[in-house]
Write a protein that holds these residues in place. Structure first.
Motif, PDB file in Angstrom:
ATOM      1  N   ARG A 515      45.112  24.602  39.887  1.00 47.16           N
ATOM      2  CA  ARG A 515      45.479  26.021  39.825  1.00 47.16           C
ATOM      3  C   ARG A 515      46.898  26.209  39.316  1.00 47.16           C
ATOM      4  O   ARG A 515      47.195  27.181  38.595  1.00 47.16           O
ATOM      5  CB  ARG A 515      45.332  26.637  41.222  1.00 47.16           C
ATOM      6  CG  ARG A 515      45.537  28.137  41.291  1.00 47.16           C
ATOM      7  CD  ARG A 515      45.476  28.606  42.732  1.00 47.16           C
ATOM      8  NE  ARG A 515      45.419  30.037  42.837  1.00 47.16           N
ATOM      9  CZ  ARG A 515      46.488  30.834  42.780  1.00 47.16           C
ATOM     10  NH1 ARG A 515      47.699  30.304  42.609  1.00 47.16           N
ATOM     11  NH2 ARG A 515      46.344  32.141  42.894  1.00 47.16           N
ATOM     12  N   ARG A 516      47.805  25.293  39.668  1.00 52.88           N
ATOM     13  CA  ARG A 516      49.196  25.424  39.259  1.00 52.88           C
ATOM     14  C   ARG A 516      49.335  25.469  37.741  1.00 52.88           C
ATOM     15  O   ARG A 516      50.239  26.113  37.217  1.00 52.88           O
ATOM     16  CB  ARG A 516      50.010  24.261  39.831  1.00 52.88           C
ATOM     17  CG  ARG A 516      50.370  24.415  41.296  1.00 52.88           C
ATOM     18  CD  ARG A 516      51.484  23.473  41.698  1.00 52.88           C
ATOM     19  NE  ARG A 516      51.075  22.079  41.604  1.00 52.88           N
ATOM     20  CZ  ARG A 516      50.495  21.409  42.610  1.00 52.88           C
ATOM     21  NH1 ARG A 516      50.273  22.025  43.771  1.00 52.88           N
ATOM     22  NH2 ARG A 516      50.149  20.152  42.464  1.00 52.88           N
ATOM     23  N   VAL A 517      48.443  24.784  37.053  1.00 57.83           N
ATOM     24  CA  VAL A 517      48.478  24.787  35.583  1.00 57.83           C
ATOM     25  C   VAL A 517      47.682  25.961  35.023  1.00 57.83           C
ATOM     26  O   VAL A 517      48.169  26.738  34.198  1.00 57.83           O
ATOM     27  CB  VAL A 517      47.920  23.462  35.037  1.00 57.83           C
ATOM     28  CG1 VAL A 517      47.833  23.507  33.514  1.00 57.83           C
ATOM     29  CG2 VAL A 517      48.777  22.307  35.500  1.00 57.83           C
ATOM     30  N   SER A 520      49.350  29.380  35.796  1.00 56.16           N
ATOM     31  CA  SER A 520      50.804  29.470  35.700  1.00 56.16           C
ATOM     32  C   SER A 520      51.193  30.724  34.919  1.00 56.16           C
ATOM     33  O   SER A 520      50.619  31.038  33.873  1.00 56.16           O
ATOM     34  CB  SER A 520      51.365  28.230  35.009  1.00 56.16           C
ATOM     35  OG  SER A 520      50.890  28.146  33.682  1.00 56.16           O
ATOM     36  N   LYS A 521      52.192  31.447  35.426  1.00 58.97           N
ATOM     37  CA  LYS A 521      52.605  32.697  34.791  1.00 58.97           C
ATOM     38  C   LYS A 521      53.193  32.503  33.391  1.00 58.97           C
ATOM     39  O   LYS A 521      52.936  33.314  32.503  1.00 58.97           O
ATOM     40  CB  LYS A 521      53.585  33.427  35.703  1.00 58.97           C
ATOM     41  CG  LYS A 521      52.910  34.058  36.919  1.00 58.97           C
ATOM     42  CD  LYS A 521      53.844  35.014  37.640  1.00 58.97           C
ATOM     43  CE  LYS A 521      53.118  35.704  38.797  1.00 58.97           C
ATOM     44  NZ  LYS A 521      53.983  36.692  39.480  1.00 58.97           N
ATOM     45  N   LEU A 523      52.308  30.411  31.117  1.00 58.82           N
ATOM     46  CA  LEU A 523      51.177  30.244  30.200  1.00 58.82           C
ATOM     47  C   LEU A 523      50.523  31.587  29.902  1.00 58.82           C
ATOM     48  O   LEU A 523      50.215  31.897  28.748  1.00 58.82           O
ATOM     49  CB  LEU A 523      50.160  29.270  30.807  1.00 58.82           C
ATOM     50  CG  LEU A 523      48.849  29.093  30.033  1.00 58.82           C
ATOM     51  CD1 LEU A 523      49.115  28.461  28.677  1.00 58.82           C
ATOM     52  CD2 LEU A 523      47.868  28.243  30.837  1.00 58.82           C
ATOM     53  N   HIS A 524      50.345  32.382  30.931  1.00 56.22           N
ATOM     54  CA  HIS A 524      49.698  33.672  30.723  1.00 56.22           C
ATOM     55  C   HIS A 524      50.602  34.644  29.981  1.00 56.22           C
ATOM     56  O   HIS A 524      50.133  35.440  29.169  1.00 56.22           O
ATOM     57  CB  HIS A 524      49.266  34.255  32.074  1.00 56.22           C
ATOM     58  CG  HIS A 524      48.033  33.609  32.610  1.00 56.22           C
ATOM     59  ND1 HIS A 524      46.784  34.161  32.477  1.00 56.22           N
ATOM     60  CD2 HIS A 524      47.844  32.419  33.239  1.00 56.22           C
ATOM     61  CE1 HIS A 524      45.876  33.357  33.024  1.00 56.22           C
ATOM     62  NE2 HIS A 524      46.501  32.296  33.494  1.00 56.22           N
ATOM     63  N   TRP A 566      47.039  38.298  34.149  1.00 55.85           N
ATOM     64  CA  TRP A 566      47.189  37.194  35.096  1.00 55.85           C
ATOM     65  C   TRP A 566      46.544  37.539  36.437  1.00 55.85           C
ATOM     66  O   TRP A 566      45.800  36.746  37.004  1.00 55.85           O
ATOM     67  CB  TRP A 566      48.675  36.890  35.287  1.00 55.85           C
ATOM     68  CG  TRP A 566      48.925  35.766  36.246  1.00 55.85           C
ATOM     69  CD1 TRP A 566      48.857  34.431  35.984  1.00 55.85           C
ATOM     70  CD2 TRP A 566      49.269  35.886  37.627  1.00 55.85           C
ATOM     71  NE1 TRP A 566      49.138  33.698  37.108  1.00 55.85           N
ATOM     72  CE2 TRP A 566      49.395  34.576  38.153  1.00 55.85           C
ATOM     73  CE3 TRP A 566      49.485  36.963  38.481  1.00 55.85           C
ATOM     74  CZ2 TRP A 566      49.723  34.319  39.467  1.00 55.85           C
ATOM     75  CZ3 TRP A 566      49.815  36.711  39.804  1.00 55.85           C
ATOM     76  CH2 TRP A 566      49.938  35.411  40.289  1.00 55.85           C
TER      77      TRP A 566
END
Length: 661
Positions: A515-517, A520-521, A523-524, A566
């Protein structure tokens, strides 16, 4: 005297004599090289020597040998002999390279003939084949790859105007021991009646079941008239197969494909106008007769709201063939104009390779049954197949404005109808199938519309082992990006484990690290929250993307678009992982994460039971595939006939339908 040089376009500043000198030097060099190759060299070298000699003959006949230009005293036969006589023995060796697509055409027409045979059309009398302009008989021998020519056909006739090429054909069939009638005659004057004396008298028609023309049509003066007259050579359900050079003119676009010079598709020539081609469920009678006025009146009376009916009226009134829909083995794919901007804007690419919506929810809420008429979005076709499996409604209208999505649906239907389960699973369970192009030509093509067949011929590498179906389409951008991120951050093993665990607790334990990847904000903000990514990767249209942003604002969250998307994805993925087991229950995300389904987790249509049901004759008789806007389709459907409409993920509001719908 005139030779082939006059047909070669060269720059005005570059003298033709220089081109001739270069060609002469090339031929002299080639022939000289051949002369000094010792006779005791290995077989491969001797073969090269033979091929080079044939190539030399071809160059001489094509580029050096003078040909008569006196159109008054030179007949068509003399002109052909002047060109072919000196290279007849080398014809097959050189044309195998130059004239591409002949095997494709033969494979396509052979598949059509097998389709007819399986349905009992040739149970009493075997078919008759005329190869028009067949020259050396190469096509007839090559057909053996697809059909047993001596036993499948009652009679094979080879027609050509070149005695030199026909002499090669006689030697070929003598070697094979085949009984092929060789006719030296102009295609413009050939008549079947003159050659039916040796055929079983039980035939109630005088006509061929197959007429082929392989790079011969363009060699015939007035070839338009030859095409028209070819219809008279056919039996009522005969097939014409043509492969030839393509025409670049825009004016000719509807007759010859301007993009595919080497492929062809076999169309039936029919004696009837079948009103079941209509979108309207009540339309079913068969209209017989070829005269324009009676057909026009009958079509107008029963098919006033049908696009196919209107197009048929226009074509008949202009003395043109009917739309291609009328000549297909199946009428489930309705005709459309593939040149319209609303279709071409998709640029020959589908977005979805699988359908995101869960059909189990539709069945639970809608309780569809066999007497219903259902309208739905086609998408990748998964749910359409599921509705047929579980409810089998009397009519399903599958709608998509993207022609390529409907091509994918047609491919899934054709595979279900014709392929054994092992190949069916490899195509759509694993997304990879070796030899797909041959399978398409030899097995799938009779079940498909001409547009869909041509599309998959152009995209036959889709099922290559290096990529596969599920790494194609617009949505591939998102899937490939996520997998590369997992690989870069060494999460591939964790993702694989999450796709294989047997309990929800194990899945929940693995999720936080992934989930961390994935959520990730940064990335979004940089990629996933953009409108471009939403459309190109996730298939979310601009209007739907704006709806998500608007909903976010309506909740009082004045945050940027990336933040809204996100939160939308967080609210989607977290419940999925917490409440559904990917390895056995959630095939949607399983496919995205590992690129294939498993025998434990897959859409309903990929089960052994489903394949057995979908492969039955008539399984798709109630399906109509519309390539159009939803509004247009609704306006043409008979009022009062729809019982259900499944339009989830629709990117625009529906029009208000009349109460009768």
């Amino acid at each position: 005297m005139l030779n082939i040089w006059s047909a070669i376009a060269v720059p005005a500043s570059f003298p033709v004599w220089a081109i001739r000198v270069l060609a002469v030097l090339l031929i002299v060099f080639t022939l000289g090289s051949i002369r000094f190759i010792p006779a005791n060299l290995p077989r491969k070298t001797r073969t090269l020597r033979s091929q080079s000699g044939k190539l030399g003959k071809f160059f001489y006949a094509s580029f050096l040998k003078p040909h008569s230009s006196d159109v008054v005293t030179t007949t068509q036969q003399n002109a052909l002999e002047s060109f072919y006589k000196s290279q007849a023995d080398a014809y097959d060796a050189t044309r195998r390279i130059l004239l591409r697509g002949r095997e494709d055409m033969l494979g396509l027409v052979a598949a059509q003939l097998k389709y007819k045979e399986e349905r009992g059309q040739f149970s009493a009398l075997r078919p008759i084949w005329v190869d028009m302009g067949g020259g050396t008989g190469y096509n007839i021998e090559a057909m053996q790859q697809y059909l047993d020519v001596p036993t499948f056909f009652a009679k094979v006739i080879l027609v050509d105007l070149s005695p030199s090429l026909l002499e090669v054909a006689r030697r070929r069939f003598a070697r094979l021991g085949w009984d092929v009638e060789i006719v030296c005659e102009d295609a413009r004057s050939f008549q079947m009646l003159d050659h039916m004396h040796s055929v079983d008298t039980k035939y109630d028609h005088i006509g061929a079941d197959l007429v082929t023309m392989s790079y011969s049509l363009s060699m015939i003066p007035d070839y338009y008239n030859v095409l028209d007259s070819t219809v008279t050579l056919l039996s009522p359900e005969g097939i014409i197969g043509v492969v030839d050079f393509y025409v670049q003119s825009v004016v000719e676009r509807d007759l010859y494909s301007p993009t595919e010079p080497t492929s062809s598709y076999a169309y039936k020539i029919i004696e009837t106008v079948d009103a079941s081609c209509s979108q309207s469920p009540p339309s079913s009678p068969e209209l017989t007769g070829r005269s324009i006025v009676p057909c026009q009146k009958k079509l107008t009376a029963i098919d006033a709201k049908s696009k196919a009916g209107r197009d048929a009226i226009i074509n008949l009134g202009s003395n043109l063939p009917l739309p291609s829909l009328f000549y297909q083995n199946s009428h489930r794919r309705l005709c459309y104009d593939d040149h319209l901007d609303k279709h071409t804007r998709f640029k020959n690419e589908y977005i979805y390779t699988f359908t995101w919506e869960d059909p189990r929810v539709d069945h639970r809420l809608l309780k569809m049954k066999s007497t219903d008429a259902v309208l739905c979005i086609a998408s990748a076709g998964d749910n359409v197949l599921d509705y047929i499996l579980e409810a089998n409604p009397a009519r399903i209208h599958a709608v998509d404005m993207n022609p390529n999505q409907n091509h994918l649906l047609e491919l899934k239907i054709a595979a279900a109808q014709t392929l054994p389960y092992a190949q069916y699973w490899k195509m759509f369970g694993e997304g990879k199938l070796s030899g797909f192009r041959d399978i398409l030509i030899e097995k799938l093509s009779p079940q498909m519309s001409s547009q869909a067949c041509q599309y998959w011929l152009n995209h036959s590498n889709t099922f290559d082992r290096s990529h596969g179906l599920y790494e194609t389409g617009g949505s591939r951008h998102a899937i490939i990006l996520i997998r590369r991120l997992f690989k870069l951050l060494r999460l591939t093993k964790d993702v694989r484990n999450m796709c294989n665990v047997k309990t929800l607790n194990e899945q929940r334990e693995l999720w936080p690290k992934i989930r961390r990847v994935l959520l990730s904000k940064p990335l979004h903000w940089a990629v996933i929250g953009t409108e471009w990514f939403a459309w190109k990767a996730a298939g979310v249209p601009q209007a739907q993307h704006r709806m998500i942003l608007q909903d976010h604002q309506d909740l009082g969250e004045a945050s940027p678009g990336g933040e809204a998307i996100w939160e939308y994805i967080v609210n989607t993925l977290d419940p999925v992982v917490q409440n559904t087991l990917l390895s056995s229950d959630n095939y949607f995300y399983l496919l995205c994460l590992q690129g294939r389904y498993t025998q434990r987790c897959h859409p309903n249509y990929l089960s052994v039971r489903a394949h057995a049901k979908l492969s039955r004759p008539g399984a798709f008789d109630g399906l109509r595939i519309h390539t159009d806007e939803l509004r247009e389709v609704i306006s043409r459907i008979e009022p009062g006939t729809l019982s259900h409409a499944v339009v989830s993920s629709l990117p625009f509001p529906l029009p208000d339908p009349p109460p009768s719908y």
